[in-house]
Design a protein around this motif. Structure first.
Motif, PDB file in Angstrom:
ATOM      1  N   GLN A 191      26.903  37.357  23.924  1.00  0.00           N
ATOM      2  CA  GLN A 191      27.902  38.312  23.444  1.00  0.00           C
ATOM      3  C   GLN A 191      28.974  37.627  22.584  1.00  0.00           C
ATOM      4  O   GLN A 191      29.598  38.268  21.740  1.00  0.00           O
ATOM      5  N   ARG A 192      29.147  36.339  22.783  1.00  0.00           N
ATOM      6  CA  ARG A 192      30.197  35.617  22.043  1.00  0.00           C
ATOM      7  C   ARG A 192      29.726  35.080  20.692  1.00  0.00           C
ATOM      8  O   ARG A 192      30.531  34.596  19.909  1.00  0.00           O
ATOM      9  N   GLN A 193      28.430  35.151  20.407  1.00  0.00           N
ATOM     10  CA  GLN A 193      27.886  34.502  19.223  1.00  0.00           C
ATOM     11  C   GLN A 193      27.915  35.408  17.989  1.00  0.00           C
ATOM     12  O   GLN A 193      27.680  36.616  18.070  1.00  0.00           O
ATOM     13  N   GLY A 194      28.200  34.792  16.846  1.00  0.00           N
ATOM     14  CA  GLY A 194      28.107  35.493  15.570  1.00  0.00           C
ATOM     15  C   GLY A 194      26.675  35.512  15.072  1.00  0.00           C
ATOM     16  O   GLY A 194      25.784  34.875  15.649  1.00  0.00           O
ATOM     17  N   ALA A 234      29.542  42.513  13.790  1.00  0.00           N
ATOM     18  CA  ALA A 234      30.848  42.499  13.117  1.00  0.00           C
ATOM     19  C   ALA A 234      30.990  41.322  12.175  1.00  0.00           C
ATOM     20  O   ALA A 234      31.752  41.376  11.194  1.00  0.00           O
ATOM     21  N   SER A 235      30.254  40.242  12.441  1.00  0.00           N
ATOM     22  CA  SER A 235      30.351  39.051  11.599  1.00  0.00           C
ATOM     23  C   SER A 235      29.505  39.157  10.336  1.00  0.00           C
ATOM     24  O   SER A 235      29.513  38.262   9.499  1.00  0.00           O
ATOM     25  N   SER A 236      28.775  40.257  10.196  1.00  0.00           N
ATOM     26  CA  SER A 236      27.934  40.461   9.019  1.00  0.00           C
ATOM     27  C   SER A 236      28.579  41.503   8.111  1.00  0.00           C
ATOM     28  O   SER A 236      29.152  42.496   8.566  1.00  0.00           O
ATOM     29  N   GLU A 237      28.468  41.299   6.826  1.00  0.00           N
ATOM     30  CA  GLU A 237      29.041  42.242   5.865  1.00  0.00           C
ATOM     31  C   GLU A 237      28.179  43.492   5.706  1.00  0.00           C
ATOM     32  O   GLU A 237      28.678  44.543   5.288  1.00  0.00           O
ATOM     33  N   ASN A 238      26.901  43.396   6.044  1.00  0.00           N
ATOM     34  CA  ASN A 238      25.981  44.507   5.827  1.00  0.00           C
ATOM     35  C   ASN A 238      25.046  44.622   7.027  1.00  0.00           C
ATOM     36  O   ASN A 238      24.267  43.713   7.302  1.00  0.00           O
ATOM     37  N   ALA A 289      17.911  43.976  18.817  1.00  0.00           N
ATOM     38  CA  ALA A 289      19.211  44.293  19.389  1.00  0.00           C
ATOM     39  C   ALA A 289      20.151  43.098  19.289  1.00  0.00           C
ATOM     40  O   ALA A 289      19.796  41.982  19.688  1.00  0.00           O
ATOM     41  N   LEU A 290      21.343  43.329  18.755  1.00  0.00           N
ATOM     42  CA  LEU A 290      22.360  42.292  18.598  1.00  0.00           C
ATOM     43  C   LEU A 290      23.672  42.765  19.196  1.00  0.00           C
ATOM     44  O   LEU A 290      24.007  43.955  19.127  1.00  0.00           O
ATOM     45  N   PRO A 291      24.461  41.851  19.773  1.00  0.00           N
ATOM     46  CA  PRO A 291      25.772  42.222  20.314  1.00  0.00           C
ATOM     47  C   PRO A 291      26.726  42.663  19.195  1.00  0.00           C
ATOM     48  O   PRO A 291      26.517  42.365  18.014  1.00  0.00           O
ATOM     49  N   ASP A 292      27.789  43.343  19.592  1.00  0.00           N
ATOM     50  CA  ASP A 292      28.761  43.861  18.616  1.00  0.00           C
ATOM     51  C   ASP A 292      29.374  42.753  17.770  1.00  0.00           C
ATOM     52  O   ASP A 292      29.588  42.917  16.569  1.00  0.00           O
ATOM     53  N   ARG A 293      29.656  41.596  18.389  1.00  0.00           N
ATOM     54  CA  ARG A 293      30.296  40.517  17.646  1.00  0.00           C
ATOM     55  C   ARG A 293      29.394  40.006  16.528  1.00  0.00           C
ATOM     56  O   ARG A 293      29.859  39.685  15.429  1.00  0.00           O
ATOM     57  N   HIS A 296      18.385  38.453  22.560  1.00  0.00           N
ATOM     58  CA  HIS A 296      19.644  37.845  22.139  1.00  0.00           C
ATOM     59  C   HIS A 296      20.843  38.716  22.494  1.00  0.00           C
ATOM     60  O   HIS A 296      21.884  38.606  21.860  1.00  0.00           O
ATOM     61  N   CYS A 297      20.705  39.546  23.502  1.00  0.00           N
ATOM     62  CA  CYS A 297      21.772  40.516  23.767  1.00  0.00           C
ATOM     63  C   CYS A 297      22.236  40.564  25.212  1.00  0.00           C
ATOM     64  O   CYS A 297      23.194  41.277  25.527  1.00  0.00           O
TER      65      CYS A 297
END
Length: 567
Positions: free
Chosen positions: A459-462, A497-501, A490-494, A452-453
């Motif tokens: 890269q655009r997905q939350g 960033a969309s997760s609180e934890n 592995a997850l993209p930065d976005r 998923h990376c």
């Protein structure tokens, strides 16, 4: 060559009166069609748990497939629908169910749903007769003096065998009826057909394992220490790293450093830890040079089959299954890092297919009958530049070579990489239409790598979008025999960033993926056992230590009891 196991001491094939069959205890399936009853010895292994010799299973499967196709063609003619020629033309016009259509067939479809509105009992009856004849030819029936001892109550093993053969027949009927109408439903029926066929002879559980990448084929992430020491800036693959090492150390010393890496990077302790975490398998990627030594002027160092020998001995001792993965083919299956040499100008004609087949033959002959080896992957991530017909032709030849070398379907699964789901449609249709691959070759699976990376879309997905996409993967895996050969957290930065934890994000992502990949018929392998500490979500040991991954998610434990594990 087919290997038929020694028969158990008590197998009976009898005809039971209808009045006696009706006395089956509640909750058990009666003998289908009122034709045959099997009384199988529950103390002698092979048939005791509903398994058949592969030779018997193969005979029955062929009879079912041919009868189901003939039944479907007759039905089409009777209803004045399309001719057989038009039916075959329509198959190429359908698309594989990545979109899945309006419905999602259940894994627990009833016999009536599988068969459709028209009874398919003739096919079931032919299948049971074929089963009786095949068992008799294999010497698995008792003398007539013992037949009278059979009662009207089916044994548990009898229930299992007859139920599976019946479902196998109905799935075949459903496939041939649906293939000209709805390829999504047809794919689901074919997948269940293959699953039920495999259950008739396959003893092992699905793979729940980890990759041992960076060991016998160097990659910058898993082999980060070597890359940092000898060429982090200028090396992106094993070929480039070896070039740097030779320049700095000389050819002999460079070879010694590499041999030391192979001897120490993965040890017996690693296998013990893998077992202790609840995994039941390892996928071992290696370059062709490990098998044959380098050829055609390649820079690699080999052979090194003694390393594989030692690893397999450890796995045998620990009860771990092994998927042997020809990760780097001669000439490369792509021009990317995972095949051993990054080449921007790579062309698919560089792939030396004959040498690949030779390497697979050597592996098959060396490890045939090895109790740890339950799978062999014929390559890793073939480039989309390789024409689909060329790829399928190689797969067909590879299967034949491996089977002829002594790895039968009831001992070893053969893995055929599709790699990306975007190509699944094309390869699935070609493999079935032109090569009749799933019908001709038992116990083969497509390999999908579900990351998923990689790519701009991911890269655009939350995070919520990533979790939803695992449901798409689950639906795909229920429509094709498959192994998820590689996946990670592995997850993209976005998405992060969309997760609180962050910790909870990784745990949720892991749980969603495990739920989806549990539907893969042959199992899954996490990438990788170890990786660079800078790469979050790739190192299985770290993910387990941080409780992002939990063995409870993949062990055979009822969900209602999972919260009690470890207390």
């Amino acid at each position: 060559m087919l290997r038929v196991h020694s028969p158990p001491s008590a197998v009976r094939v009898v005809t039971a009166p209808k009045s006696e069959r009706s006395r089956s205890p509640a909750g058990r399936a009666s003998a289908p069609c009122g034709k045959l009853q099997l009384d199988l010895d529950t103390e002698h292994g092979l048939l005791a748990d509903g398994l058949l010799p592969f030779s018997v299973c193969q005979t029955v499967t062929r009879e079912i497939w041919a009868a189901a196709r003939a039944e479907a063609e007759a039905l089409h003619r009777k209803q004045k629908r399309r001719t057989t020629t038009r039916l075959e033309e329509n198959v190429s016009e359908c698309s594989f169910p990545l979109s899945l259509g309006p419905s999602e067939p259940s894994q627990t479809q009833s016999d009536e749903q599988l068969a459709g509105t028209v009874p398919a009992e003739e096919v079931v009856s032919l299948a049971l007769k074929a089963l009786s004849s095949a068992l008799d030819r294999s010497g698995l029936s008792l003398p007539s003096a013992n037949v009278s001892a059979a009662g009207g109550r089916p044994s548990p093993a009898e229930d299992v065998v007859l139920s599976r053969v019946r479902t196998l027949s109905l799935c075949a009927v459903a496939y041939w009826r649906e293939v000209s109408q709805d390829l999504g439903k047809a794919a689901a029926s074919l997948a269940r057909f293959l699953e039920m066929q495999r259950r008739l002879y396959w003893r092992r559980p699905p793979w729940r394992g980890v990759n041992l990448g960076g060991w016998l084929l160097l990659e910058p992430g898993p082999s980060h220490e070597l890359f940092q020491q000898f060429g982090a800036r200028n090396s992106h693959c094993e070929w480039q790293l070896l070039h740097q090492m030779r320049n700095k150390l000389g050819p002999q010393r460079a070879a010694e450093v590499l041999e030391a890496h192979r001897s120490t990077f993965v040890t017996e302790e690693d296998f013990q830890q893998i077992k202790s975490y609840g995994f039941n398998a390892v996928r071992i990627p290696f370059g062709y040079w490990i098998v044959t030594g380098p050829s055609n002027g390649d820079l690699y160092v080999g052979p090194a089959l003694d390393i594989l020998d030692r690893a397999l001995a450890w796995c045998k001792h620990l009860g771990l299954q092994v998927l042997l993965d020809l990760h780097g083919a001669p000439g490369g299956e792509s021009g990317e890092t995972p095949c051993g040499r990054e080449m921007k100008d790579w062309r698919w004609e560089r792939w030396r297919f004959e040498e690949s087949l030779e390497a697979l033959k050597i592996i098959a002959e060396r490890y045939k009958g090895h109790p740890a080896v339950s799978g062999i992957a014929v390559c890793n991530e073939p480039s989309e530049k390789v024409p689909a017909d060329v790829l399928c032709q190689f797969y067909d030849q590879a299967i034949q070579a491996i089977r002829a070398a002594g790895m039968p379907p009831d001992e070893v699964s053969i893995v055929l990489p599709v790699y990306r789901t975007e190509r699944l449609d094309e390869i699935w249709r070609l493999w079935n239409k032109v090569f009749d691959g799933f019908a001709r070759h038992a116990n083969v699976a497509f390999d999908l790598h579900l990351y998923h990376c990689f790519g701009a879309w991911w890269q655009r997905q939350g995070l919520k979008s990533h979790l939803r996409m695992t449901k798409r993967d689950r639906k795909i895996l229920r429509r094709v025999p498959a192994v998820v050969g590689e996946w990670s957290l592995a997850l993209p930065d976005r998405a992060m960033a969309s997760s609180e934890n962050d910790e909870e994000a990784y745990r949720s992502f892991a749980s969603a993926q495990l739920d989806a990949y549990g539907h893969a018929s042959h199992g899954w392998f996490f990438w990788n056992w170890r990786d660079s500490p800078e790469h979050h979500g790739w190192d299985a040991k770290m993910c387990l230590q941080r409780h992002w991954l939990s063995p409870v998610e993949w062990k055979d434990i009822p969900r209602s009891q999972r919260s009690l594990v470890g207390k």
